[in-house]
Design a protein around this motif. Structure first.
Motif, PDB file in Angstrom:
ATOM      1  N   ARG A   1       1.345  -1.473  -0.008  1.00 36.98           N
ATOM      2  CA  ARG A   1      -0.595  -0.038  -0.481  1.00 36.98           C
ATOM      3  C   ARG A   1       0.939   1.513  -0.088  1.00 36.98           C
ATOM      4  O   ARG A   1       0.233   2.365  -0.170  1.00 36.98           O
ATOM      5  N   PHE A   2       1.768   0.906   0.454  1.00 45.30           N
ATOM      6  CA  PHE A   2       3.182   2.363   0.668  1.00 45.30           C
ATOM      7  C   PHE A   2       3.191   2.931  -0.442  1.00 45.30           C
ATOM      8  O   PHE A   2       2.859   3.769  -0.696  1.00 45.30           O
ATOM      9  N   LYS A   3       3.570   1.960  -1.733  1.00 43.55           N
ATOM     10  CA  LYS A   3       3.429   3.034  -3.267  1.00 43.55           C
ATOM     11  C   LYS A   3       2.434   4.224  -3.324  1.00 43.55           C
ATOM     12  O   LYS A   3       2.535   4.884  -3.568  1.00 43.55           O
ATOM     13  N   ASN A   4       0.985   3.682  -2.866  1.00 40.08           N
ATOM     14  CA  ASN A   4      -0.120   4.901  -3.291  1.00 40.08           C
ATOM     15  C   ASN A   4       0.466   6.215  -2.057  1.00 40.08           C
ATOM     16  O   ASN A   4       0.244   7.113  -3.176  1.00 40.08           O
ATOM     17  N   LYS A   5       0.919   5.943  -1.458  1.00 42.66           N
ATOM     18  CA  LYS A   5       0.920   7.283  -0.365  1.00 42.66           C
ATOM     19  C   LYS A   5       2.764   8.105  -1.279  1.00 42.66           C
ATOM     20  O   LYS A   5       2.896   9.061  -0.809  1.00 42.66           O
ATOM     21  N   ILE A   6       3.720   6.598  -1.335  1.00 42.50           N
ATOM     22  CA  ILE A   6       4.602   7.479  -1.304  1.00 42.50           C
ATOM     23  C   ILE A   6       5.304   8.258  -2.947  1.00 42.50           C
ATOM     24  O   ILE A   6       5.348   8.900  -2.614  1.00 42.50           O
ATOM     25  N   LYS A   7       3.982   8.146  -3.466  1.00 42.40           N
ATOM     26  CA  LYS A   7       4.335   9.208  -4.624  1.00 42.40           C
ATOM     27  C   LYS A   7       3.718  10.252  -5.042  1.00 42.40           C
ATOM     28  O   LYS A   7       3.341  10.885  -5.885  1.00 42.40           O
ATOM     29  N   LYS A   8       3.058  10.730  -3.616  1.00 50.57           N
ATOM     30  CA  LYS A   8       2.238  12.056  -3.292  1.00 50.57           C
ATOM     31  C   LYS A   8       3.370  12.506  -2.719  1.00 50.57           C
ATOM     32  O   LYS A   8       3.573  13.756  -2.295  1.00 50.57           O
ATOM     33  N   LEU A   9       4.099  11.926  -1.914  1.00 54.17           N
ATOM     34  CA  LEU A   9       5.437  12.949  -1.681  1.00 54.17           C
ATOM     35  C   LEU A   9       5.700  13.665  -2.281  1.00 54.17           C
ATOM     36  O   LEU A   9       6.832  13.523  -3.263  1.00 54.17           O
ATOM     37  N   GLU A  10       5.835  14.802  -2.223  1.00 50.57           N
ATOM     38  CA  GLU A  10       6.788  16.007  -3.359  1.00 50.57           C
ATOM     39  C   GLU A  10       8.677  15.891  -2.801  1.00 50.57           C
ATOM     40  O   GLU A  10       8.737  15.824  -1.835  1.00 50.57           O
ATOM     41  N   THR A  11       9.719  15.630  -3.610  1.00 53.29           N
ATOM     42  CA  THR A  11      10.825  15.564  -3.219  1.00 53.29           C
ATOM     43  C   THR A  11      10.929  16.002  -4.450  1.00 53.29           C
ATOM     44  O   THR A  11      11.237  17.181  -5.845  1.00 53.29           O
ATOM     45  N   PHE A  12      12.720  15.909  -4.604  1.00 53.78           N
ATOM     46  CA  PHE A  12      13.881  15.973  -5.570  1.00 53.78           C
ATOM     47  C   PHE A  12      14.362  15.048  -5.858  1.00 53.78           C
ATOM     48  O   PHE A  12      15.208  14.343  -5.112  1.00 53.78           O
ATOM     49  N   ALA A  13      14.700  14.641  -7.658  1.00 50.01           N
ATOM     50  CA  ALA A  13      15.933  13.853  -8.176  1.00 50.01           C
ATOM     51  C   ALA A  13      17.048  13.666  -8.276  1.00 50.01           C
ATOM     52  O   ALA A  13      16.648  14.917  -9.081  1.00 50.01           O
TER      53      ALA A  13
ATOM     54  N   ASN B   1      16.539  20.808  -8.908  1.00 49.55           N
ATOM     55  CA  ASN B   1      16.152  21.462 -10.046  1.00 49.55           C
ATOM     56  C   ASN B   1      15.367  20.722 -11.238  1.00 49.55           C
ATOM     57  O   ASN B   1      14.979  20.908 -12.190  1.00 49.55           O
ATOM     58  N   ARG B   2      14.989  19.145 -10.112  1.00 50.84           N
ATOM     59  CA  ARG B   2      14.521  18.328 -11.157  1.00 50.84           C
ATOM     60  C   ARG B   2      13.578  17.810  -9.830  1.00 50.84           C
ATOM     61  O   ARG B   2      13.459  17.049  -9.183  1.00 50.84           O
ATOM     62  N   PRO B   3      12.190  18.227  -9.993  1.00 50.85           N
ATOM     63  CA  PRO B   3      11.151  18.107  -9.097  1.00 50.85           C
ATOM     64  C   PRO B   3      10.625  16.578  -9.008  1.00 50.85           C
ATOM     65  O   PRO B   3      11.093  16.178 -10.580  1.00 50.85           O
ATOM     66  N   PHE B   4      10.871  15.666  -8.025  1.00 52.50           N
ATOM     67  CA  PHE B   4       9.554  14.620  -8.388  1.00 52.50           C
ATOM     68  C   PHE B   4       8.986  14.519  -7.542  1.00 52.50           C
ATOM     69  O   PHE B   4       8.461  15.337  -6.898  1.00 52.50           O
ATOM     70  N   LYS B   5       7.796  13.484  -7.546  1.00 50.93           N
ATOM     71  CA  LYS B   5       7.597  12.554  -6.231  1.00 50.93           C
ATOM     72  C   LYS B   5       7.528  11.164  -6.576  1.00 50.93           C
ATOM     73  O   LYS B   5       7.912  10.200  -7.402  1.00 50.93           O
ATOM     74  N   ASP B   6       7.489  10.668  -5.384  1.00 50.55           N
ATOM     75  CA  ASP B   6       8.317   9.235  -4.724  1.00 50.55           C
ATOM     76  C   ASP B   6       9.347   9.582  -4.614  1.00 50.55           C
ATOM     77  O   ASP B   6       9.979  10.246  -4.631  1.00 50.55           O
ATOM     78  N   LEU B   7      10.357   8.241  -4.056  1.00 51.66           N
ATOM     79  CA  LEU B   7      11.781   7.937  -3.996  1.00 51.66           C
ATOM     80  C   LEU B   7      12.848   7.407  -5.091  1.00 51.66           C
ATOM     81  O   LEU B   7      11.562   6.699  -5.634  1.00 51.66           O
ATOM     82  N   ALA B   8      13.200   7.923  -5.400  1.00 50.09           N
ATOM     83  CA  ALA B   8      14.232   7.883  -6.306  1.00 50.09           C
ATOM     84  C   ALA B   8      14.828   6.185  -6.093  1.00 50.09           C
ATOM     85  O   ALA B   8      16.007   6.284  -5.701  1.00 50.09           O
ATOM     86  N   TYR B   9      14.173   5.261  -6.804  1.00 51.58           N
ATOM     87  CA  TYR B   9      15.073   4.054  -6.021  1.00 51.58           C
ATOM     88  C   TYR B   9      16.151   3.147  -6.199  1.00 51.58           C
ATOM     89  O   TYR B   9      16.786   2.945  -6.075  1.00 51.58           O
ATOM     90  N   TYR B  10      17.031   4.391  -7.610  1.00 53.89           N
ATOM     91  CA  TYR B  10      18.440   3.557  -8.243  1.00 53.89           C
ATOM     92  C   TYR B  10      18.875   4.885  -8.336  1.00 53.89           C
ATOM     93  O   TYR B  10      19.999   4.870  -8.366  1.00 53.89           O
TER      94      TYR B  10
ATOM     95  N   PRO C   1      12.550  18.036   1.074  1.00 52.43           N
ATOM     96  CA  PRO C   1      12.409  18.836   1.412  1.00 52.43           C
ATOM     97  C   PRO C   1      11.536  19.206   2.640  1.00 52.43           C
ATOM     98  O   PRO C   1      11.515  17.808   3.238  1.00 52.43           O
ATOM     99  N   PRO C   2      12.434  19.427   3.888  1.00 49.70           N
ATOM    100  CA  PRO C   2      11.010  20.184   5.512  1.00 49.70           C
ATOM    101  C   PRO C   2       9.706  20.026   5.226  1.00 49.70           C
ATOM    102  O   PRO C   2       9.611  18.979   5.831  1.00 49.70           O
ATOM    103  N   LYS C   3      10.151  20.537   4.119  1.00 49.63           N
ATOM    104  CA  LYS C   3       7.959  20.914   4.170  1.00 49.63           C
ATOM    105  C   LYS C   3       7.503  19.667   3.634  1.00 49.63           C
ATOM    106  O   LYS C   3       6.204  19.693   4.645  1.00 49.63           O
TER     107      LYS C   3
END
Length: 130
Positions: free
Chosen positions: A54-66, A70-79, A85-87
């Protein structure tokens, strides 16, 4: 169990590393430095197991950077490298706490402590994928 060989040819388990960045300006995306960020590890097999439940559907909404800011992303960069960001750390913490209620994992407990520290200190987190 997923395993890889390190540069010395030694068979190693695949791990995800999570740490706190003290100074974002000193971060270098071309260096693998889990010790610099005092990272905690989560086994890839375990993270993969919860990710695909179930984790995938939630983590894909996490706003991150790859790799860099300069590279906005959602999720964890697996590789690769993920910068969180703190917020968005409270959202990440809530996901991990919820998973740990089910799994009672020492690895997730350490990650919860790491995220909580980053929140208190208002710092970015780094994730090194496998």
């Amino acid at each position: 169990m997923n395993k890889i060989y390190n540069i010395r040819g030694i068979l190693m388990p695949c791990r995800h590393e999570f740490g706190i960045i003290d100074c974002l300006e000193e971060y270098d995306e071309d260096k693998y430095e889990p010790e610099k960020y005092n990272c905690v590890s989560v086994d890839d097999d375990f993270l993969g197991e919860i990710y695909h439940a179930r984790f995938k559907n939630k983590i894909k909404k996490l706003e991150t950077f790859a790799h860099n800011t300069n590279r906005p992303f959602k999720d964890l960069a697996y590789y690769g490298i993920t910068l969180i960001p703190p917020k968005f750390l409270k959202y990440f913490l809530d996901i991990i706490v919820e998973e740990n209620v089910k799994h009672k994992s020492k690895e997730l407990e350490m990650l919860i402590e790491k995220i909580s520290t980053a929140i208190k200190e208002n710092k970015w987190m780094i994730h090194y994928g496998i």
